[in-house]
Motif scaffolding. Structure first.
Motif, PDB file in Angstrom:
ATOM      1  N   MET A   1       0.822  -1.191   0.000  1.00 42.98           N
ATOM      2  CA  MET A   1       0.000   0.000   0.000  1.00 42.98           C
ATOM      3  C   MET A   1       0.864   1.250   0.000  1.00 42.98           C
ATOM      4  N   ALA A   2       1.955   1.231   0.774  1.00 42.07           N
ATOM      5  CA  ALA A   2       2.825   2.402   0.849  1.00 42.07           C
ATOM      6  C   ALA A   2       3.446   2.693  -0.520  1.00 42.07           C
ATOM      7  N   GLU A   3       3.792   1.636  -1.252  1.00 41.45           N
ATOM      8  CA  GLU A   3       4.386   1.830  -2.569  1.00 41.45           C
ATOM      9  C   GLU A   3       3.394   2.498  -3.517  1.00 41.45           C
ATOM     10  N   GLY A   4       2.136   2.108  -3.478  1.00 41.40           N
ATOM     11  CA  GLY A   4       1.098   2.725  -4.299  1.00 41.40           C
ATOM     12  C   GLY A   4       0.897   4.174  -3.927  1.00 41.40           C
ATOM     13  N   THR A   5       0.992   4.505  -2.656  1.00 44.22           N
ATOM     14  CA  THR A   5       0.852   5.880  -2.194  1.00 44.22           C
ATOM     15  C   THR A   5       2.007   6.728  -2.700  1.00 44.22           C
ATOM     16  N   VAL A   6       3.219   6.184  -2.629  1.00 41.73           N
ATOM     17  CA  VAL A   6       4.384   6.915  -3.121  1.00 41.73           C
ATOM     18  C   VAL A   6       4.237   7.162  -4.615  1.00 41.73           C
ATOM     19  N   ALA A   7       3.816   6.164  -5.376  1.00 37.29           N
ATOM     20  CA  ALA A   7       3.646   6.317  -6.818  1.00 37.29           C
ATOM     21  C   ALA A   7       2.569   7.353  -7.121  1.00 37.29           C
ATOM     22  N   ALA A   8       1.481   7.341  -6.368  1.00 33.56           N
ATOM     23  CA  ALA A   8       0.406   8.306  -6.575  1.00 33.56           C
ATOM     24  C   ALA A   8       0.897   9.718  -6.265  1.00 33.56           C
ATOM     25  N   GLU A   9       1.654   9.858  -5.196  1.00 34.32           N
ATOM     26  CA  GLU A   9       2.195  11.171  -4.817  1.00 34.32           C
ATOM     27  C   GLU A   9       3.176  11.670  -5.886  1.00 34.32           C
ATOM     28  N   GLU A  10       4.029  10.772  -6.342  1.00 36.46           N
ATOM     29  CA  GLU A  10       4.986  11.130  -7.382  1.00 36.46           C
ATOM     30  C   GLU A  10       4.262  11.551  -8.658  1.00 36.46           C
ATOM     31  N   LEU A  11       3.240  10.805  -9.027  1.00 35.91           N
ATOM     32  CA  LEU A  11       2.451  11.125 -10.210  1.00 35.91           C
ATOM     33  C   LEU A  11       1.792  12.496 -10.065  1.00 35.91           C
ATOM     34  N   ARG A  12       1.223  12.757  -8.903  1.00 28.31           N
ATOM     35  CA  ARG A  12       0.573  14.043  -8.643  1.00 28.31           C
ATOM     36  C   ARG A  12       1.578  15.182  -8.793  1.00 28.31           C
ATOM     37  N   LEU A  13       2.782  15.007  -8.250  1.00 30.14           N
ATOM     38  CA  LEU A  13       3.814  16.038  -8.335  1.00 30.14           C
ATOM     39  C   LEU A  13       4.252  16.275  -9.782  1.00 30.14           C
ATOM     40  N   LEU A  14       4.394  15.199 -10.536  1.00 32.20           N
ATOM     41  CA  LEU A  14       4.764  15.338 -11.936  1.00 32.20           C
ATOM     42  C   LEU A  14       3.691  16.084 -12.721  1.00 32.20           C
ATOM     43  N   ILE A  15       2.447  15.738 -12.477  1.00 34.92           N
ATOM     44  CA  ILE A  15       1.341  16.406 -13.167  1.00 34.92           C
ATOM     45  C   ILE A  15       1.295  17.880 -12.797  1.00 34.92           C
ATOM     46  N   GLU A  16       1.501  18.195 -11.525  1.00 38.82           N
ATOM     47  CA  GLU A  16       1.500  19.593 -11.098  1.00 38.82           C
ATOM     48  C   GLU A  16       2.645  20.373 -11.747  1.00 38.82           C
ATOM     49  N   ARG A  17       3.799  19.744 -11.900  1.00 39.33           N
ATOM     50  CA  ARG A  17       4.926  20.401 -12.576  1.00 39.33           C
ATOM     51  C   ARG A  17       4.581  20.697 -14.026  1.00 39.33           C
ATOM     52  N   ILE A  18       3.970  19.717 -14.679  1.00 38.28           N
ATOM     53  CA  ILE A  18       3.574  19.907 -16.074  1.00 38.28           C
ATOM     54  C   ILE A  18       2.568  21.040 -16.176  1.00 38.28           C
ATOM     55  N   GLU A  19       1.612  21.076 -15.269  1.00 40.03           N
ATOM     56  CA  GLU A  19       0.609  22.146 -15.285  1.00 40.03           C
ATOM     57  C   GLU A  19       1.258  23.518 -15.112  1.00 40.03           C
ATOM     58  N   ARG A  20       2.222  23.629 -14.211  1.00 39.56           N
ATOM     59  CA  ARG A  20       2.921  24.903 -14.008  1.00 39.56           C
ATOM     60  C   ARG A  20       3.689  25.301 -15.262  1.00 39.56           C
ATOM     61  N   LEU A  21       4.350  24.331 -15.869  1.00 30.66           N
ATOM     62  CA  LEU A  21       5.104  24.616 -17.091  1.00 30.66           C
ATOM     63  C   LEU A  21       4.181  25.044 -18.234  1.00 30.66           C
ATOM     64  N   GLU A  22       3.024  24.411 -18.323  1.00 33.13           N
ATOM     65  CA  GLU A  22       2.044  24.798 -19.349  1.00 33.13           C
ATOM     66  C   GLU A  22       1.581  26.238 -19.124  1.00 33.13           C
ATOM     67  N   GLU A  23       1.383  26.619 -17.863  1.00 37.04           N
ATOM     68  CA  GLU A  23       0.999  28.001 -17.548  1.00 37.04           C
ATOM     69  C   GLU A  23       2.107  28.970 -17.946  1.00 37.04           C
ATOM     70  N   GLU A  24       3.349  28.593 -17.650  1.00 37.93           N
ATOM     71  CA  GLU A  24       4.488  29.442 -18.025  1.00 37.93           C
ATOM     72  C   GLU A  24       4.600  29.555 -19.545  1.00 37.93           C
ATOM     73  N   LYS A  25       4.367  28.439 -20.228  1.00 42.97           N
ATOM     74  CA  LYS A  25       4.437  28.427 -21.689  1.00 42.97           C
ATOM     75  C   LYS A  25       3.391  29.371 -22.279  1.00 42.97           C
ATOM     76  N   LYS A  26       2.190  29.355 -21.712  1.00 45.57           N
ATOM     77  CA  LYS A  26       1.131  30.243 -22.187  1.00 45.57           C
ATOM     78  C   LYS A  26       1.498  31.698 -21.929  1.00 45.57           C
TER      79      LYS A  26
END
Length: 80
Positions: A1-26
């Protein structure tokens, strides 16, 4: 379960980074648009400016090759 939580957290952070970069790109795209509008208001032809920028991005040999090909096509069509 902890491994799934870490993967979910990592995924969330990656998505948030992409969203910030998309905002900067715009924001950057909006800034570029503003510069073109400024150039146009000063009497510059923005279509030609875009062509120059495209040419400056090209490697010298690629630009020479494109120029030669353009001249060949123009000659074939009788355009000078």
């Amino acid at each position: 379960m902890a491994e799934g939580t870490v993967a979910a957290e990592e995924l969330r952070l990656l998505i948030e980074r992409i969203e910030r970069l998309e905002e900067e790109k715009k924001a950057i795209a909006d800034d570029v648009k503003d510069v073109y509008l400024e150039a146009k208001s000063r009497g510059y032809d923005t279509k030609t400016m875009r062509a120059i920028i495209r040419l400056r991005k090209m490697e010298a040999h690629a630009r020479q090759e494109a120029d030669a090909l353009l001249e060949t096509y123009k000659a074939a069509l009788g355009i000078e």
